[in-house]
Design an enzyme around this catalytic site. Structure first.
Site: not given
Ligand code: CP
Ligand code: NVA
Length: 319
Positions: A146, A143, A234, A276, A116, A304
């Protein structure tokens, strides 16, 4: 190709026999279906005991996470594998060691790497130098894990997603971009309601349409949501946006796109609501909606765990 599909692919990836999972656009429908099916079979307990025995996966987080971290870690352990979790802060990556050298080293210790991070270029560099499969655990641009959970969740509640109408309301962010790729690969209609200045890149939308996807991008949130079987939103301020001079202007821009009960009434009567998470209650979604009978957000979070097991088994050539 900034903003286009496949931004997370390393330059050498096309010739690589490694099963990376970087973006939905990289895979054909049958391959994505295979991963989803593996995930569903994991959820049903239909996969042989401990298929990841003897395998170790490195999970690298350069951004915060709750779901991705715990679902990968627990999922790998449930499959009999082992995990090593690294954060940007406490690894040399955070002090400037290159993704290339990190990939070369970790590939000698582990069987797969999940990253990540912020910039897709870091993921590309890792992929270009890894000799084990790499999984995208979120970048500023996408993502995909997700979306595997989201498709699984839709199909559990409403049957095959192909031919259905899904509406996105809010920021045209990384999750929205992955929804566009999912619509192209899994053949559902996607209506994206977003302020024009926060729209997903035209190049990505053009790509999806050229692939045969039915994608509408509009500022008219009511028309986007009308009759949809699923409404998704989101956060208004993604992790990568937090440095951008504060959230106030985004909140003003995005306020008309809030997923509230009045907006949801325009969707199909049996529409489900997804997010998400983490949610900013009272901003992009109201308590009434996220806690209401149409919300499946916690099933989505649970999935997930299951969907990523399918991705991992596919990436490691198991099952
Ligand atoms: N939805 C998601 O990826 O959550 P986190 O940021 O908690 O991993
Ligand atoms: N769009 C959000 C998703 C988090 C899981 C971010 O990138 O912060």
């Amino acid at each position: 190709m900034d903003g286009g599909p496949g931004d997370n692919r390393g330059s050498g990836e096309a010739a690589s026999p490694l099963r990376h999972f970087l973006d939905l656009a990289d895979h054909d429908t049958a391959t994505l279906r295979r991963m989803l099916d593996l995930g569903v079979r994991c959820k049903r307990g239909e996969i042989a005991d401990k298929p990841l025995a003897g395998k170790t996966v490195a999970l690298i987080f350069e951004k915060p996470s709750t779901r991705t971290r715990v679902s990968f870690e627990v999922g790998i352990r449930q499959l009999g594998g082992d995990v090593v979790v690294l954060s940007g802060k406490d690894s040399q990556l955070g002090r400037g060691e290159s993704p290339a050298d990190t990939a070369r080293v970790l590939s000698r210790y582990v069987d797969a790497i999940m990253l990540r991070t912020d910039k897709a270029s870091k993921l590309q560099e890792l992929v270009a130098h890894a000799t084990v499969p790499v999984i995208n655990g979120l970048t500023d641009l996408s993502h995909p894990c997700q979306l595997m959970a989201d498709v699984m969740t839709f199909e559990e509640h409403r049957g095959p997603i192909a031919g259905q109408v899904v509406a996105w309301t809010g920021d045209g962010n990384n999750v929205a971009r992955s929804f566009i790729q999912a619509a192209a690969r899994l053949n559902f209609t996607l209506r994206v309601a977003t302020p024009p200045e926060l729209s997903p890149p035209a190049q990505l939308v053009d790509w999806a349409r050229a692939e045969g996807a039915r994608i509408e991008v509009t500022a008219d949130v009511v028309s986007a949501v009308r009759g949809a079987r699923c409404v998704v939103t989101d956060t208004w301020v993604s992790m990568s946006d937090e440095k951008e001079g504060g959230p106030t202007s985004r909140h003003n821009q995005l306020a008309p796109y809030q997923l509230n009960a009045a907006l949801l009434r325009h969707a199909a009567p049996d529409a489900i609501v997804m997010h998400c998470l983490p949610a900013h209650r009272g901003e992009e979604i109201t308590d009434e909606v996220i806690d209401g009978p149409q919300s499946v957000v916690f099933d989505e979070a649970e999935n997930r765990l299951h969907a990523q097991k399918g991705v991992l088994l596919w990436a490691l050539g198991i099952g």
